[in-house]
Design an enzyme around this catalytic site. Structure first.
Site, PDB file in Angstrom:
ATOM      1  N   CYS A  83       6.818 -37.111   8.346  1.00  0.00           N
ATOM      2  CA  CYS A  83       6.694 -37.741   7.028  1.00  0.00           C
ATOM      3  C   CYS A  83       5.694 -36.952   6.182  1.00  0.00           C
ATOM      4  O   CYS A  83       4.542 -36.802   6.569  1.00  0.00           O
ATOM      5  CB  CYS A  83       6.240 -39.188   7.140  1.00  0.00           C
ATOM      6  SG  CYS A  83       6.103 -39.973   5.528  1.00  0.00           S
ATOM      7  N   ASN A 124      13.866 -34.073   7.628  1.00  0.00           N
ATOM      8  CA  ASN A 124      13.141 -35.002   6.773  1.00  0.00           C
ATOM      9  C   ASN A 124      13.060 -34.391   5.372  1.00  0.00           C
ATOM     10  O   ASN A 124      13.664 -33.354   5.115  1.00  0.00           O
ATOM     11  CB  ASN A 124      11.736 -35.239   7.351  1.00  0.00           C
ATOM     12  CG  ASN A 124      11.196 -36.615   6.981  1.00  0.00           C
ATOM     13  OD1 ASN A 124      11.301 -37.038   5.843  1.00  0.00           O
ATOM     14  ND2 ASN A 124      10.606 -37.299   7.941  1.00  0.00           N
TER      15      ASN A 124
END
Lengths: 410, 284
Positions: A222, A284
């Site tokens: 993240c 991601n």
């Protein structure tokens, strides 16, 4: 099999007062709640543009689909042939049969973490049971309030988000959503984030054995939180350590989500495979920035945001292509999937399954439709299974992975 | 909440850069309440990946017509102005929670700043239908930006303030509120964030200042309704309709949050209407 195809004779609508009953076999697959919502939608003709007015495609295929959600409804014979096509995929093949801890999906179209909440939010408009699997919102050990607003903004061909892993914490997630997930046919993969290896291990331990949790997607990438997250995805040894630690803590199928914000993703992917991950998810979001309208500051409350959407598809394709050549565990591709061509592209580059993310915001029915379209595409190609579509674009050599091309990378 | 194909029946520019579009969408027209919004999908051809949220300006269940009032601020809204009559737009709605009017409220004060009119416009219709009296306080930059009174129901009292004094009160619309504070049973506002913050500050302590008696039975005395509940909102004097850049609009992405006193609140799910007490307003 376009939505505009002439209606088949099976698509007869019988009118009983205000109630309309479709006489097709397809409808029986729906859950009662969704059938209610779908049944309420009027047929397309009601909104048909009056004759003489120019009819312009508004771009969204969902618009054409809306009035007749099953416009591409096949005849019974075709439906039988479609049903024979095997779209199932095991994302944890190393674990053996499903009862030994595998993760078998009905179809290879998943929804990406963070774009589908906990699966219940879109329940009124989407038949969630027909999705391959749901990756839920990033879950941490303790509740997190997330980043200050604004948190999202649109960019050319994509969007930036900096939610900051807002979530109620793993215990609340298990308590609130576990019972719901347990009653679902669709597997739910819990996306796990943390600030330290201990956090990841503890969350995984608490999820282990919870009914309704089908697997863990380790979010070590993240880009929107200060501490934790990305630091594990950019370093080979850290990625190996966190994967191995979680592997020891749980028997659940373990997926690890890679970050594109690295120089070379291949050693990291290799390390994750060696550490015992069942599958790799790539990618991601890419770290990005937007500027406020008055140009006095960054637009997002977190300054940096993660770029997703069609804009990042080429990057995702490149990373899937590279990873597919160094690992032998399944790869789940994520990044800008908006139509069947994107799915086929990712499959050709070696992915066995695909996650749909940002495109859901514009077209909530897309994941379900992609599954149907992939099935129809297999039938058109005369395939029993979509597996022969996987890896067709990879280099036709079986030797050691090439380092060629590395010098062209930024 | 459902996906609806809404056919554009009329589109016109009512103010510089502001458009009023009418759509034929019976499901939306009959199922929505004042304060709710729709999430409109823009054309794929333009490379826009997100839908655009709009307050439902008016909804007429009889004709199935829903209107949206918006300003062209970017490529998505510009694309919408080029949609032609007869084309259908993909709308997700109705979304969010509506304004909650106390059944005992007779006098409603609606406060709108600029495009905020779109947020409270439908409440005027609903209130008049229910036999309440409505006053709209409207603030704009100048006379050229004042919402045309012929687009409002005849029954409302319409008071205008302009920043440059070219029409009505010279100054901010928030300066008008004091005159109506005692008259109003409840106030509903939509507009720029500083305006809402100012209104929230003005509303604090109103009950004690005016000596308003608490009506009704003192049921469960001392037990307050949980913040954010429908009953708590219904009892709140000031409700505000907030806006925020939005992703999914169904509560999945957590993108459209505003900071509340008890943590982040999703504009799309807990809002877009909030009681003023729920929001952590910046210090003025």
């Amino acid at each position: 099999m376009t939505p505009k195809k002439a209606k088949s004779p099976k698509q007869v609508l019988i009118r009983f007062g205000d109630m309309r009953v479709g006489t097709d076999s397809n409808r029986s697959k729906r859950t009662p709640t969704v059938r209610k919502a779908k049944g309420a939608i009027e047929p397309a003709d009601r909104f048909k543009a009056p004759a003489g007015r120019p009819r312009v495609e508004t771009g969204g295929s969902a618009v054409a689909d809306l009035g007749a959600p099953t416009a591409a409804r096949p005849t019974l014979a075709v439906q039988a042939a479609l049903d024979r096509i095997d779209l199932s995929v095991d994302l944890a093949p190393a674990r053996g049969a499903p009862d030994h801890g595998g993760l078998v999906l009905d179809n290879p179209i998943l929804v990406a973490s963070g774009t589908f909440g906990y699966g219940v939010e879109y329940g009124e408009v989407v038949d969630v049971q027909r999705i391959g699997a749901i990756c839920c919102k990033g879950t941490t050990l303790r509740p997190r309030a997330g980043n200050p607003p604004p948190r999202v903004t649109e960019t050319p061909g994509g969007m930036l988000n900096a939610i900051g892993l807002q979530n109620p914490g793993v215990d609340a997630v298990i308590e609130k959503y576990g019972p719901i997930w347990q009653g679902w046919k669709v597997p739910v993969i819990v996306n796990v984030a943390g600030e330290s290896i201990e956090d990841y291990v503890e969350v995984a331990r608490r999820l282990d054995g919870v009914p309704g949790v089908a697997g863990i997607e380790l979010n070590i990438s993240c880009p929107n939180v200060g501490k934790g997250g990305l630091q594990f995805a950019i370093d080979r040894d850290a990625a190996r350590a966190v994967t191995a630690a979680v592997r020891r803590a749980t028997d659940l199928p373990l997926l690890v989500k890679l970050s594109p914000n690295v120089t070379d993703v291949r050693p990291i992917a290799k390390a994750i495979e060696e550490a015992g991950a069942d599958a790799i998810c790539a990618i991601n979001t890419l770290s990005g920035l937007a500027v406020s309208a008055d140009r006095t500051r960054a637009f997002l409350g977190n300054t940096y945001g993660g770029l997703s959407g069609p804009a990042i598809k080429p990057v995702a394709l490149r990373i899937v292509y590279e990873v597919a050549q160094v690992v032998s565990i399944p790869i789940v591709a994520i990044g800008g999937v908006t139509n069947l061509d994107d799915v086929l592209d990712f499959l050709a580059c070696g992915a066995v399954a695909v996650q749909v993310g940002t495109a859901i915001f514009a077209d909530p029915e897309l994941p379900v439709r992609l599954g149907d379209e992939l099935r129809a595409d297999c039938l058109r190609r005369g395939l029993d299974s979509y597996r022969s579509l996987i890896g067709t674009a990879l280099p036709k050599r079986t030797g050691a992975p090439s380092a060629k091309g590395a010098e062209y990378r930024p | 909440m459902r996906l609806v194909a809404a056919e554009l029946v009329e589109s016109r520019q009512i103010l510089p850069g502001q458009w009023l579009q009418s759509f034929h969408a019976p499901e939306l027209a009959s199922g929505s309440r004042a304060g709710q919004f729709v999430h409109v999908r823009t054309g794929d051809c333009s490379g826009l990946v997100l839908r655009r949220p709009f307050s439902i300006n008016t909804a007429d269940p009889g004709t199935g017509i829903v209107t949206l009032h918006f300003r062209t601020v970017g490529r998505g809204t510009e694309w919408m102005t080029r949609v032609r009559e007869g084309e259908r737009l993909d709308m997700l709605g109705p979304l969010g929670r509506p304004f909650e009017v106390d059944p005992r409220s007779r006098h409603l004060l609606l406060i709108a700043g600029g495009l905020g009119m779109a947020g409270v416009r439908m409440l005027a219709d609903e209130a008049i239908r229910d036999g309440r009296q409505v006053t709209i306080l409207f603030g704009a930059l100048s006379a050229a930006h004042v919402y045309p009174s012929n687009l409002l129901p005849d029954e409302v009292e319409y008071v205008v303030a302009t920043d440059d004094g070219s029409l009505g009160h010279h100054g901010y619309v928030t300066e008008l509120v004091q005159e109506y504070e005692a008259w109003a049973d409840q106030a509903f506002a939509c507009g720029p964030h500083p305006m809402l913050a100012r209104l929230a500050a003005l509303a604090v302590g109103r009950r004690d200042r005016l000596g308003v008696a608490k009506l009704g039975r003192k049921r469960g005395a001392g037990k307050a309704d949980p913040l954010g509940s429908t009953t708590a909102r219904r009892k709140s004097f000031l409700q505000v309709s907030m806006e925020q850049t939005m992703g999914c609009a169904v509560g999945a992405c957590l993108g459209c949050t505003v900071i509340g006193v008890e943590g982040p609140l999703r504009v799309c799910r807990e809002g877009p209407v909030f009681a003023a007490e729920e929001i952590a307003w910046p210090a003025l």
